[in-house]
Write a protein that holds these residues in place. Structure first.
Motif, PDB file in Angstrom:
ATOM      1  N   LYS A   1       0.654  -1.425  -0.043  1.00 36.05           N
ATOM      2  CA  LYS A   1      -0.008   0.087  -0.025  1.00 36.05           C
ATOM      3  C   LYS A   1       0.736   1.251   0.139  1.00 36.05           C
ATOM      4  CE  LYS A   1      -3.976  -1.906   2.248  1.00 36.05           C
ATOM      5  NZ  LYS A   1      -5.049  -1.985   3.277  1.00 36.05           N
TER       6      LYS A   1
ATOM      7  N   LEU B   1       2.343   1.501  -3.619  1.00 34.77           N
ATOM      8  CA  LEU B   1       1.383   1.970  -4.688  1.00 34.77           C
ATOM      9  C   LEU B   1       1.066   3.463  -4.361  1.00 34.77           C
ATOM     10  CD1 LEU B   1       0.383   0.609  -7.149  1.00 34.77           C
ATOM     11  CD2 LEU B   1       1.427  -0.906  -5.455  1.00 34.77           C
TER      12      LEU B   1
ATOM     13  N   ARG C   1       2.298   4.651  -8.418  1.00 35.52           N
ATOM     14  CA  ARG C   1       0.846   3.739  -8.902  1.00 35.52           C
ATOM     15  C   ARG C   1       0.948   3.100 -10.300  1.00 35.52           C
ATOM     16  NH1 ARG C   1      -2.188   1.048  -9.785  1.00 35.52           N
ATOM     17  NH2 ARG C   1      -4.461   1.044  -9.784  1.00 35.52           N
TER      18      ARG C   1
ATOM     19  N   LEU D   1      -3.148  -5.657  -2.296  1.00 37.05           N
ATOM     20  CA  LEU D   1      -3.481  -5.462  -3.782  1.00 37.05           C
ATOM     21  C   LEU D   1      -4.878  -5.639  -4.157  1.00 37.05           C
ATOM     22  CD1 LEU D   1      -0.469  -6.818  -5.950  1.00 37.05           C
ATOM     23  CD2 LEU D   1      -1.105  -4.507  -5.537  1.00 37.05           C
TER      24      LEU D   1
ATOM     25  N   ILE E   1      -6.552  -3.812  -7.278  1.00 37.30           N
ATOM     26  CA  ILE E   1      -5.611  -4.149  -8.374  1.00 37.30           C
ATOM     27  C   ILE E   1      -5.505  -5.505  -8.585  1.00 37.30           C
ATOM     28  CG2 ILE E   1      -3.293  -3.794  -9.012  1.00 37.30           C
ATOM     29  CD1 ILE E   1      -3.268  -1.298  -6.990  1.00 37.30           C
TER      30      ILE E   1
ATOM     31  N   VAL F   1      -1.042  -6.062 -11.974  1.00 38.70           N
ATOM     32  CA  VAL F   1       0.441  -6.135 -11.501  1.00 38.70           C
ATOM     33  C   VAL F   1       0.886  -7.633 -11.120  1.00 38.70           C
ATOM     34  CG1 VAL F   1       1.891  -5.535  -9.109  1.00 38.70           C
ATOM     35  CG2 VAL F   1       0.059  -3.789  -9.993  1.00 38.70           C
TER      36      VAL F   1
END
Length: 330
Positions: free
Chosen positions: A228, A231, A235, A255, A260, A266
């Protein structure tokens, strides 16, 4: 509890004769041996293994000190050590130190007093003076995974640096254009080498920044928090190499909480090869260490040293393997 003297009295022989029968050391005629064994059975006498060990300088017991038994990496190590030890007639005492140096010191002192034949140690807090103390007490020592190769004791670990480069190469090959790393405690040689392997693999890219490396503390909770934080800084990251599988599991959860998708947005890969990587959704890619083989080799090296009375310090580095699963397939 019956004593060896009680056995000798009932059999009508000397204590020395009973000792020779129990230890199978020296000549005793068959009739006398039969009398002794009958007396042992009648009295239900159990020889004291520590006392026998003191007489022969061995107790048939080795200790395994692990830093975190909740990490699935270490129970597999323990299983391997126990399997080898059992086949060789040794009992294993398992000690969980919780990565606490003081707790490890207490274990070392306790084990030294209890006449352990040898110790397998997986720790980053083992001090050189601890090694010297065990050598002075003629206690063979083999160190696993996390310790520095000081040259004063045998160390068994995997090729962490090469494994990190393999993980980054894999992410690049599947098309990742900006890769980050969640790393473990840098006082641990495993975490340090994996971070170094990552950094040297990507530092020549224009997108590289030290802020792409975030501490995850080798834990699930650390992985959640680290991904977290990562990101929030970057990002546009599309590939993450985690320094161990527990952090990768945490990153996967983090994620998911951020909405995400893995691997579509990712790609994710861990390090260790623990069994939990096969039950996540998606299943996690990992750089697998030969965990069972490491434990097996540690036990074999230690028992050979106990048997021979000699332990020549040696560094054993085992190969790692890329296991590609859904978390990094594109």
């Amino acid at each position: 509890m019956p004593t060896i003297r009680d056995v000798a009295r009932l059999a009508g022989v000397s204590v020395a004769t009973v000792s020779r029968v129990i230890n199978q050391n020296g000549y005793v005629n068959k009739d006398t041996e039969q009398k002794v064994r009958k007396a042992i059975e009648q009295l239900q006498y159990m020889p004291n293994s520590v006392a026998r060990g003191l007489a022969g300088k061995q107790t048939g017991t080795i200790a395994l000190i692990l830093p975190d038994i909740s990490n699935p990496f270490f129970p597999e190590i323990a299983r391997a050590v126990e399997d080898v030890a059992q086949k060789q007639g040794y009992t294993v005492i398992l000690c969980n130190s919780d990565d606490q140096g003081q707790k490890e010191q207490t274990y070392i002192e306790m084990l030294r007093k209890k006449y352990i034949d040898g110790i397998i140690f997986a720790s980053n807090t083992l001090r050189e003076e601890d090694v010297q103390q065990m050598q002075a007490n003629k206690i063979p020592l083999v160190v696993l995974d996390r310790a520095l190769a000081s040259g004063s004791c045998s160390v068994i670990r995997s090729r962490n640096y090469e494994g990190a480069k393999l993980a980054v190469e894999h992410l690049l090959q599947i098309g990742c254009r900006k890769i980050a790393h969640l790393y473990g405690p840098q006082e641990m040689i495993t975490a340090k080498e994996r971070m170094l392997g990552f950094e040297e693999s990507v530092m020549h890219f224009p997108w590289y920044s030290p802020s792409l490396m975030v501490p995850g503390y080798f834990s699930v909770e650390g992985g959640i928090a680290a991904v977290k934080e990562l990101l929030s800084r970057h990002r546009d990251v599309d590939g993450i190499f985690c320094g161990n599988d527990l952090m990768a599991i945490g990153a996967l959860k983090g994620l998911h909480q951020l909405g995400i998708r893995v691997p579509d947005e990712v790609a994710l890969i861990g390090f260790d090869g623990i069994s939990l990587t096969q039950i996540t959704q998606p299943e996690l890619s990992t750089i697998a260490q030969p965990i069972y083989d490491m434990g097996t080799l540690a036990a074999q090296v230690l028992i050979a040293a106990i048997t021979s009375g000699e332990l020549q310090p040696k560094l054993y580095e085992l190969d790692v393997t890329l296991i590609e699963r859904e978390s990094s397939k594109r």
